[in-house]
Design a protein around this motif. Structure first.
Motif, PDB file in Angstrom:
ATOM      1  N   CYS A 104      36.468  40.114  43.280  1.00 53.55           N
ATOM      2  CA  CYS A 104      36.613  41.226  44.229  1.00 53.55           C
ATOM      3  C   CYS A 104      37.825  41.074  45.146  1.00 53.55           C
ATOM      4  O   CYS A 104      38.127  41.989  45.928  1.00 53.55           O
ATOM      5  N   GLN A 105      38.525  39.954  45.076  1.00 50.83           N
ATOM      6  CA  GLN A 105      39.669  39.737  45.961  1.00 50.83           C
ATOM      7  C   GLN A 105      40.892  40.546  45.556  1.00 50.83           C
ATOM      8  O   GLN A 105      41.743  40.858  46.383  1.00 50.83           O
ATOM      9  N   LEU A 106      40.997  40.866  44.256  1.00 46.99           N
ATOM     10  CA  LEU A 106      42.190  41.548  43.768  1.00 46.99           C
ATOM     11  C   LEU A 106      41.913  43.022  43.497  1.00 46.99           C
ATOM     12  O   LEU A 106      40.931  43.369  42.838  1.00 46.99           O
ATOM     13  N   SER A 107      42.780  43.866  44.025  1.00 49.03           N
ATOM     14  CA  SER A 107      42.716  45.283  43.695  1.00 49.03           C
ATOM     15  C   SER A 107      43.386  45.518  42.341  1.00 49.03           C
ATOM     16  O   SER A 107      44.022  44.617  41.784  1.00 49.03           O
ATOM     17  N   TYR A 108      43.268  46.727  41.820  1.00 50.44           N
ATOM     18  CA  TYR A 108      43.877  47.043  40.528  1.00 50.44           C
ATOM     19  C   TYR A 108      45.391  46.889  40.585  1.00 50.44           C
ATOM     20  O   TYR A 108      46.014  46.371  39.656  1.00 50.44           O
ATOM     21  N   VAL A 109      45.992  47.324  41.691  1.00 48.31           N
ATOM     22  CA  VAL A 109      47.455  47.226  41.839  1.00 48.31           C
ATOM     23  C   VAL A 109      47.890  45.765  41.894  1.00 48.31           C
ATOM     24  O   VAL A 109      48.863  45.365  41.243  1.00 48.31           O
ATOM     25  N   GLU A 110      47.164  44.957  42.652  1.00 48.71           N
ATOM     26  CA  GLU A 110      47.498  43.525  42.742  1.00 48.71           C
ATOM     27  C   GLU A 110      47.322  42.832  41.404  1.00 48.71           C
ATOM     28  O   GLU A 110      48.124  41.971  41.032  1.00 48.71           O
ATOM     29  N   LEU A 111      46.280  43.225  40.667  1.00 45.28           N
ATOM     30  CA  LEU A 111      46.048  42.627  39.360  1.00 45.28           C
ATOM     31  C   LEU A 111      47.188  42.944  38.397  1.00 45.28           C
ATOM     32  O   LEU A 111      47.638  42.077  37.638  1.00 45.28           O
ATOM     33  N   ARG A 112      47.690  44.155  38.452  1.00 47.94           N
ATOM     34  CA  ARG A 112      48.822  44.529  37.603  1.00 47.94           C
ATOM     35  C   ARG A 112      50.066  43.726  37.966  1.00 47.94           C
ATOM     36  O   ARG A 112      50.830  43.304  37.095  1.00 47.94           O
ATOM     37  N   GLN A 113      50.280  43.519  39.253  1.00 47.48           N
ATOM     38  CA  GLN A 113      51.432  42.724  39.692  1.00 47.48           C
ATOM     39  C   GLN A 113      51.332  41.284  39.190  1.00 47.48           C
ATOM     40  O   GLN A 113      52.334  40.692  38.792  1.00 47.48           O
ATOM     41  N   VAL A 114      50.125  40.733  39.210  1.00 46.24           N
ATOM     42  CA  VAL A 114      49.934  39.371  38.720  1.00 46.24           C
ATOM     43  C   VAL A 114      50.203  39.296  37.222  1.00 46.24           C
ATOM     44  O   VAL A 114      50.869  38.375  36.734  1.00 46.24           O
ATOM     45  N   ILE A 115      49.725  40.280  36.480  1.00 43.92           N
ATOM     46  CA  ILE A 115      49.845  40.262  35.026  1.00 43.92           C
ATOM     47  C   ILE A 115      51.304  40.292  34.570  1.00 43.92           C
ATOM     48  O   ILE A 115      51.662  39.675  33.561  1.00 43.92           O
ATOM     49  N   ILE A 116      52.158  41.001  35.316  1.00 43.10           N
ATOM     50  CA  ILE A 116      53.560  41.108  34.912  1.00 43.10           C
ATOM     51  C   ILE A 116      54.440  40.041  35.561  1.00 43.10           C
ATOM     52  O   ILE A 116      55.650  40.001  35.309  1.00 43.10           O
ATOM     53  N   ASP A 117      53.848  39.152  36.347  1.00 44.09           N
ATOM     54  CA  ASP A 117      54.623  38.110  37.033  1.00 44.09           C
ATOM     55  C   ASP A 117      55.077  37.047  36.030  1.00 44.09           C
ATOM     56  O   ASP A 117      54.256  36.471  35.310  1.00 44.09           O
ATOM     57  N   PRO A 118      56.381  36.737  35.952  1.00 46.65           N
ATOM     58  CA  PRO A 118      56.868  35.706  35.012  1.00 46.65           C
ATOM     59  C   PRO A 118      56.261  34.328  35.273  1.00 46.65           C
ATOM     60  O   PRO A 118      56.040  33.554  34.325  1.00 46.65           O
ATOM     61  N   GLU A 119      56.005  34.002  36.521  1.00 47.74           N
ATOM     62  CA  GLU A 119      55.405  32.702  36.839  1.00 47.74           C
ATOM     63  C   GLU A 119      53.995  32.607  36.263  1.00 47.74           C
ATOM     64  O   GLU A 119      53.574  31.548  35.784  1.00 47.74           O
ATOM     65  N   PHE A 120      53.274  33.717  36.296  1.00 46.47           N
ATOM     66  CA  PHE A 120      51.929  33.785  35.722  1.00 46.47           C
ATOM     67  C   PHE A 120      51.978  33.528  34.219  1.00 46.47           C
ATOM     68  O   PHE A 120      51.192  32.755  33.678  1.00 46.47           O
ATOM     69  N   HIS A 121      52.934  34.164  33.538  1.00 40.50           N
ATOM     70  CA  HIS A 121      53.099  33.968  32.092  1.00 40.50           C
ATOM     71  C   HIS A 121      53.456  32.509  31.770  1.00 40.50           C
ATOM     72  O   HIS A 121      52.945  31.928  30.811  1.00 40.50           O
ATOM     73  N   PHE A 122      54.349  31.948  32.578  1.00 38.46           N
ATOM     74  CA  PHE A 122      54.766  30.560  32.347  1.00 38.46           C
ATOM     75  C   PHE A 122      53.587  29.617  32.496  1.00 38.46           C
ATOM     76  O   PHE A 122      53.410  28.700  31.671  1.00 38.46           O
ATOM     77  N   ALA A 123      52.777  29.814  33.537  1.00 37.63           N
ATOM     78  CA  ALA A 123      51.640  28.922  33.787  1.00 37.63           C
ATOM     79  C   ALA A 123      50.625  28.989  32.650  1.00 37.63           C
ATOM     80  O   ALA A 123      50.087  27.959  32.225  1.00 37.63           O
ATOM     81  N   ILE A 124      50.366  30.189  32.141  1.00 39.59           N
ATOM     82  CA  ILE A 124      49.432  30.332  31.023  1.00 39.59           C
ATOM     83  C   ILE A 124      49.975  29.624  29.788  1.00 39.59           C
ATOM     84  O   ILE A 124      49.260  28.870  29.111  1.00 39.59           O
ATOM     85  N   GLY A 125      51.245  29.879  29.468  1.00 40.79           N
ATOM     86  CA  GLY A 125      51.841  29.255  28.298  1.00 40.79           C
ATOM     87  C   GLY A 125      51.879  27.743  28.396  1.00 40.79           C
ATOM     88  O   GLY A 125      51.577  27.038  27.418  1.00 40.79           O
ATOM     89  N   MET A 126      52.240  27.229  29.574  1.00 44.73           N
ATOM     90  CA  MET A 126      52.297  25.784  29.769  1.00 44.73           C
ATOM     91  C   MET A 126      50.905  25.164  29.651  1.00 44.73           C
ATOM     92  O   MET A 126      50.727  24.103  29.028  1.00 44.73           O
TER      93      MET A 126
ATOM     94  N   GLY B 269      51.083  30.360  50.437  1.00 50.56           N
ATOM     95  CA  GLY B 269      50.494  31.548  51.030  1.00 50.56           C
ATOM     96  C   GLY B 269      50.369  32.742  50.107  1.00 50.56           C
ATOM     97  O   GLY B 269      49.958  33.812  50.541  1.00 50.56           O
ATOM     98  N   ASP B 270      50.689  32.582  48.821  1.00 49.76           N
ATOM     99  CA  ASP B 270      50.574  33.689  47.866  1.00 49.76           C
ATOM    100  C   ASP B 270      49.205  33.628  47.202  1.00 49.76           C
ATOM    101  O   ASP B 270      49.050  33.142  46.088  1.00 49.76           O
ATOM    102  N   PHE B 271      48.206  34.152  47.884  1.00 47.19           N
ATOM    103  CA  PHE B 271      46.842  34.068  47.382  1.00 47.19           C
ATOM    104  C   PHE B 271      46.619  34.970  46.170  1.00 47.19           C
ATOM    105  O   PHE B 271      45.753  34.690  45.349  1.00 47.19           O
ATOM    106  N   THR B 272      47.382  36.031  46.049  1.00 47.00           N
ATOM    107  CA  THR B 272      47.198  36.965  44.937  1.00 47.00           C
ATOM    108  C   THR B 272      47.434  36.292  43.596  1.00 47.00           C
ATOM    109  O   THR B 272      46.603  36.359  42.691  1.00 47.00           O
ATOM    110  N   LEU B 273      48.567  35.620  43.463  1.00 52.15           N
ATOM    111  CA  LEU B 273      48.877  34.932  42.213  1.00 52.15           C
ATOM    112  C   LEU B 273      47.922  33.773  41.973  1.00 52.15           C
ATOM    113  O   LEU B 273      47.512  33.513  40.830  1.00 52.15           O
TER     114      LEU B 273
END
Length: 257
Positions: free
Chosen positions: A25-47, A223-227
């Motif tokens: 419940c912490q992430l809104s739909y807009v925040e979730l979309r921002q996380v999904i397209i974040d390159p750092e997010f992709h890198f962390a998953i791949g690593m 301080g980037d709690f969203t990611l």
């Protein structure tokens, strides 16, 4: 008569479901979309996935033969070594990381591999830390599986002319397959969530040694709690998937018995 026991049961369920719902419940739909397209997010998953899969393969290569040796080959100091092999399961991850770091920087390996100390602060360090913790799980599960095999099967195979190696691959592995797969799932999950030993051995560097747990740590610290929450949700989703796979394997194992 023992309805009081339902109180701690409901308390545990509240803590588990409550923490899970709180994260979702912490992430809104807009925040979730921002996380999904974040390159750092992709890198962390791949690593995380690449290092955990590599570590799992190495842990199987190390742990399964080691478990077979413990189950089949008698030697002096067997009980002591058996206890020693459980040490990674009870040692704090930070202590494991410090020990591996000192071994790579000051131990005898530095004389053989002089470049090792500089290579630790890289995905190699992540793989070493994950393999260390995963191999202990693989070894312990495999040891229990090999000990559960009826000796009559092994004796019959050897009477038919099979060598110990062929008996291992053609008889024991198929008989222990379900238990070995269950251990592999648990080991993969443990490697995927490894943090303490990885932090000590490979460091916490964005877009270099950033696994999903490391991404949570780095982004919470900045301080980037969203990611951070996005990475936590991915880990939870993977954990639930692995949990369902583990339970299905266990049910099939019970039916086959």
């Amino acid at each position: 008569m023992f309805r009081w026991a339902l109180i701690p049961l409901f308390l545990l369920l509240f803590l588990i479901l409550g923490s899970l719902i709180a994260l979702i419940c912490q992430l809104s739909y807009v925040e979730l979309r921002q996380v999904i397209i974040d390159p750092e997010f992709h890198f962390a998953i791949g690593m995380s996935l690449s290092t955990a899969l590599t570590s799992l393969c190495l842990a199987i290569i190390l742990g399964v033969p080691a478990a077979w040796a413990m189950a089949r080959i008698p030697f002096k100091g067997h009980r002591f070594i058996d206890s020693l092999l459980d040490l990674p399961l009870v040692t704090p991850p930070l202590v494991i990381g410090i020990g591996l770091l000192l071994l790579g920087n000051q131990g005898p390996l530095t004389g053989i591999f002089p470049e090792l100390s500089r290579s630790l602060f890289s995905p190699l360090g992540i793989i070493i830390a994950q393999t260390y913790v995963a191999s202990a799980i693989i070894m312990r599960n495999s040891l229990s599986a090999f000990k559960s095999v009826d000796p009559a099967y092994i004796q019959t195979a050897q009477n038919l002319g099979l060598t110990p190696t062929k008996t291992f691959f053609l008889i024991e592995i198929p008989l222990c397959w379900s238990a070995l797969m269950s251990g592999s799932i648990i080991a993969f999950s443990r490697a995927l969530g490894e943090f303490g030993a990885t932090l000590m051995l490979a460091g916490a560097t964005r877009l270099k040694t950033e696994t999903l747990p490391m991404a949570i740590y780095l982004n919470i610290a900045s301080g980037d709690f969203t990611l951070a929450i996005g990475c936590a949700l991915v880990l939870i989703a993977i954990a639930i998937t692995l949990l369902f796979a583990l339970h299905r394997l266990q049910r099939e194992r019970k039916r086959s018995c």
